[in-house]
Design an enzyme around this catalytic site. Structure first.
Site, PDB file in Angstrom:
ATOM      1  CB  CYS A 269      -3.629 -11.288 -17.919  1.00  0.00           C
ATOM      2  SG  CYS A 269      -2.115 -12.292 -18.425  1.00  0.00           S
TER       3      CYS A 269
ATOM      4  N   GLY B 152      -0.773 -10.235 -11.697  1.00  0.00           N
ATOM      5  CA  GLY B 152       0.529 -10.113 -12.841  1.00  0.00           C
ATOM      6  C   GLY B 152       1.412  -9.550 -12.657  1.00  0.00           C
TER       7      GLY B 152
ATOM      8  CG  ASN C 102      -7.355 -12.822 -17.279  1.00  0.00           C
ATOM      9  OD1 ASN C 102      -8.734 -12.593 -16.525  1.00  0.00           O
ATOM     10  ND2 ASN C 102      -6.670 -13.268 -17.705  1.00  0.00           N
ATOM     11  N   GLY C 103      -7.134 -14.539 -19.955  1.00  0.00           N
ATOM     12  CA  GLY C 103      -7.389 -16.235 -20.467  1.00  0.00           C
ATOM     13  C   GLY C 103      -6.018 -17.069 -21.142  1.00  0.00           C
TER      14      GLY C 103
ATOM     15  CE1 TYR D 174      -2.728 -18.145  -4.254  1.00  0.00           C
ATOM     16  CE2 TYR D 174      -3.153 -18.045  -6.088  1.00  0.00           C
ATOM     17  CZ  TYR D 174      -1.969 -17.771  -5.063  1.00  0.00           C
ATOM     18  OH  TYR D 174      -0.975 -17.308  -5.663  1.00  0.00           O
TER      19      TYR D 174
HETATM   20  P1  AMP Z   1       2.710 -25.255  -3.813  1.00  0.00           P
HETATM   21  O1  AMP Z   1       3.708 -25.008  -3.200  1.00  0.00           O
HETATM   22  O2  AMP Z   1       2.690 -25.785  -5.281  1.00  0.00           O
HETATM   23  O3  AMP Z   1       1.443 -26.136  -3.037  1.00  0.00           O
HETATM   24  O4  AMP Z   1       1.489 -24.042  -4.056  1.00  0.00           O
HETATM   25  C1  AMP Z   1       0.253 -23.799  -3.310  1.00  0.00           C
HETATM   26  C2  AMP Z   1       0.050 -22.449  -2.487  1.00  0.00           C
HETATM   27  O5  AMP Z   1       0.383 -21.181  -3.610  1.00  0.00           O
HETATM   28  C3  AMP Z   1      -1.027 -22.450  -1.802  1.00  0.00           C
HETATM   29  O6  AMP Z   1      -0.512 -22.111  -0.675  1.00  0.00           O
HETATM   30  C4  AMP Z   1      -1.888 -20.882  -3.348  1.00  0.00           C
HETATM   31  O7  AMP Z   1      -2.306 -20.492  -2.189  1.00  0.00           O
HETATM   32  C5  AMP Z   1      -0.870 -21.069  -3.882  1.00  0.00           C
HETATM   33  N1  AMP Z   1      -1.524 -21.068  -5.435  1.00  0.00           N
HETATM   34  C6  AMP Z   1      -2.455 -21.856  -6.178  1.00  0.00           C
HETATM   35  N2  AMP Z   1      -2.469 -22.205  -6.762  1.00  0.00           N
HETATM   36  C7  AMP Z   1      -1.151 -21.397  -7.505  1.00  0.00           C
HETATM   37  C8  AMP Z   1      -1.235 -21.641  -8.812  1.00  0.00           C
HETATM   38  N3  AMP Z   1      -1.964 -22.014  -9.864  1.00  0.00           N
HETATM   39  N4  AMP Z   1       0.203 -20.477  -9.140  1.00  0.00           N
HETATM   40  C9  AMP Z   1       0.656 -19.862  -7.436  1.00  0.00           C
HETATM   41  N5  AMP Z   1       0.326 -19.733  -6.780  1.00  0.00           N
HETATM   42  C10 AMP Z   1      -0.738 -21.194  -6.493  1.00  0.00           C
END
Ligand code: AMP
Length: 495
Positions: free
Chosen positions: A24, A50, A124-125, A271
């Site tokens: 968030c 979000g 947020n949290g 990220y």
């Molecule tokens: P995945 O396809 O599940 O391996 O998601 C990895 C991709 O989603 C990466 O390219 C990140 O940029 C992004 N990402 C990393 N952590 C998260 C997260 N917790 N939630 C959503 N996207 C994420």
């Protein structure tokens, strides 16, 4: 105690476009005639944190004015809406659900009415001890109206018997464990508070005086929101700190908890946060470039071009290219206009290769040995898709480089992550992952390399200053897993 709010017809925020994991964002302003407009622009800058729902609550004439809705800030608020949110203090929220289900009733700011007046809360949290506190409060007669753990704070405040509202809030904050940045609005005051580990970024800024008012104060999850409203970064809200501001420009800083081991979330650097934000004085784009440079030093490969995955890994890819002296190229393009509720191709069309979000640039990758830098692998679906895209566009070799270590463990502190079993790195070795995503080679940045590249001053070693729990399974605070605490599960990824 009563929970109030607008219960508009709930429009599913996720719809066909499910994007898990962004947490968030909160924003607040006090001492400014256009506080709700500042919130609008601030929240818009925090939209990446979000997209499910958003809301703004202002205080004027001894009562609250608020609007919440499902969807993006620009979809939920009109000019008229903002004009109907008068007052010189307002708080706002953009929500991706990390706790509670996806309904408007959980959209924030949550508003509560109790014996001491009205209370609006944006957070947020994730409160790790919320289930325990909730059970305790329910046993004492509290009736919860939402599934959001933020409501726990409101009940604790309502039950406190201190003399002033600030003392009630102070006592309540003391009982909370986990990760939180709170903005709490009352009819007279704005309160900002951050958990004792400082898991989530949270900053305070100031704005030049306007009209008869003195300097306005703003708060935001990320400093990019200050740039959006023309505010100047002042300082971080300190771990364990509670700031109380009134509309006369008075500001009081209290320590509701002793600062504990610092645990800023490393995934914020890797990220989540926007590249134009700074956390603890470190610019995110620059930090990500350093991650990419370090990755190149740890895992160089002979190749022709380097490409990043838009948007989150571009900074790291530029760093990798600079260090390896390979050209950085735009090998992948993201279509920005798919929006939240695009029509997904049918299975048949999908098999024909209809792609809506991401395309590989044939002219760049054809016949080339490509280094594809991404920031993380969670389930592995994104990498699998992108390696395939690059090969379909004629890439001769695809070498995947990840600017963080293998993501093996769920987050308990505010990020929506899949369960451990769904995290590909918790099931497979690096070589097995390489095979699963179909890459010619795969390398992850080391934990030490990551922490050193981020370069927070107090972090001489990987276990200081950061929360690395998702990588190392060592968390700076109790996860309450033994007591039944659950990480928050995400949904199918669509990037
Ligand atoms: P995945 O396809 O599940 O391996 O998601 C990895 C991709 O989603 C990466 O390219 C990140 O940029 C992004 N990402 C990393 N952590 C998260 C997260 N917790 N939630 C959503 N996207 C994420």
């Amino acid at each position: 105690m009563v929970v109030t709010g607008y219960y508009n017809e709930a429009r599913s925020g996720r719809g066909l476009y499910a994007h898990p994991g962004e947490e968030c964002g909160i924003f607040g302003a006090v001492g400014h005639e256009e506080a709700s407009f500042l919130n609008y622009y601030g929240l818009h800058a925090l939209q990446h944190r979000g997209q499910e729902s958003c809301g703004i609550c202002s205080s004027y004439g001894g009562r609250f004015h608020h609007r919440r809705g499902m969807g993006l800030v620009k979809e939920v608020f009109t000019q008229e809406d903002l004009l109907s949110l008068p007052g010189i203090a307002a708080i706002g929220h953009v929500r991706y659900s990390t706790s509670g289900e996806s309904h408007l009733v959980n959209a924030q700011p949550l508003i509560f009415r109790y014996r001491g007046g009205e209370l609006a809360i944006a957070t947020n949290g994730t409160l790790t001890n919320a289930p325990q506190l909730r059970a305790e409060l329910e046993a004492e007669g509290s009736i919860f109206q939402t599934t959001s753990d933020t409501e726990v704070l409101a009940h604790l405040v309502a039950r406190s018997r201190a003399e002033t509202l600030e003392e009630d809030v102070f006592a309540a904050l003391n009982r909370l464990d986990g990760a939180f940045a709170f903005l709490i609005l009352t009819n007279e005051k704005l309160i900002a508070a951050r958990d004792r580990h400082g898991f989530r970024p949270f900053s305070m800024g100031t704005m030049a005086p306007r009209g008869k008012l003195g300097v306005a104060t703003v708060f935001a999850s990320e400093t990019c929101a200050f740039d959006a409203v023309g505010a100047t970064f002042d300082r971080e809200v300190e771990p364990g700190e509670m700031l109380v501001l009134d509309d006369q420009g008075n500001r009081e800083s209290l320590q509701f908890a002793e600062p504990a081991r610092r645990g800023i979330c490393t995934m914020e650097y890797v990220y989540f946060a926007r590249p134009d934000s700074d956390i603890d004085g470190i610019n995110l784009h620059s930090a990500r470039k350093r991650l990419g440079r370090r990755l190149a030093r740890e895992a160089l490969v002979e190749a022709d071009v380097v490409t990043g995955v838009p948007d989150s890994s571009i900074s790291a890819a530029i760093g990798y290219a600079e260090e390896s002296r390979l050209p950085y190229e735009m090998g992948l393009i993201k279509n920005r206009y798919t929006g939240r509720t695009f029509i997904q191709p049918s299975q048949g069309l999908r098999e024909q290769g209809v792609k809506m979000k991401l395309s590989a640039v044939r002219g760049v990758v054809e016949g080339k040995r490509v280094v594809m830098v991404d920031d993380s692998i969670v389930r592995g679906t994104t990498s699998l898709r992108i390696v395939r895209l690059l090969r379909e566009a004629g890439a001769r070799e695809v070498h995947v480089r990840i600017s963080s270590p293998p993501f093996k463990n769920p987050c308990y502190f505010g990020i929506d992550t899949p369960s451990r079993e769904e995290l590909i790195a918790s099931r497979l070795s690096v070589e097995e992952m390489r095979q699963a995503i179909g890459a010619d080679s795969l390398h992850f940045l080391s934990a030490r390399g990551m922490v050193e590249a981020i370069g927070r001053p107090e972090c001489g070693s990987p276990d200081r200053g950061h929360c690395l729990g998702c990588f190392t399974n060592e968390y700076p605070a109790d996860t309450y897993e033994a007591a039944g605490g659950q990480p928050r599960g995400g949904e199918e990824e669509e990037r």
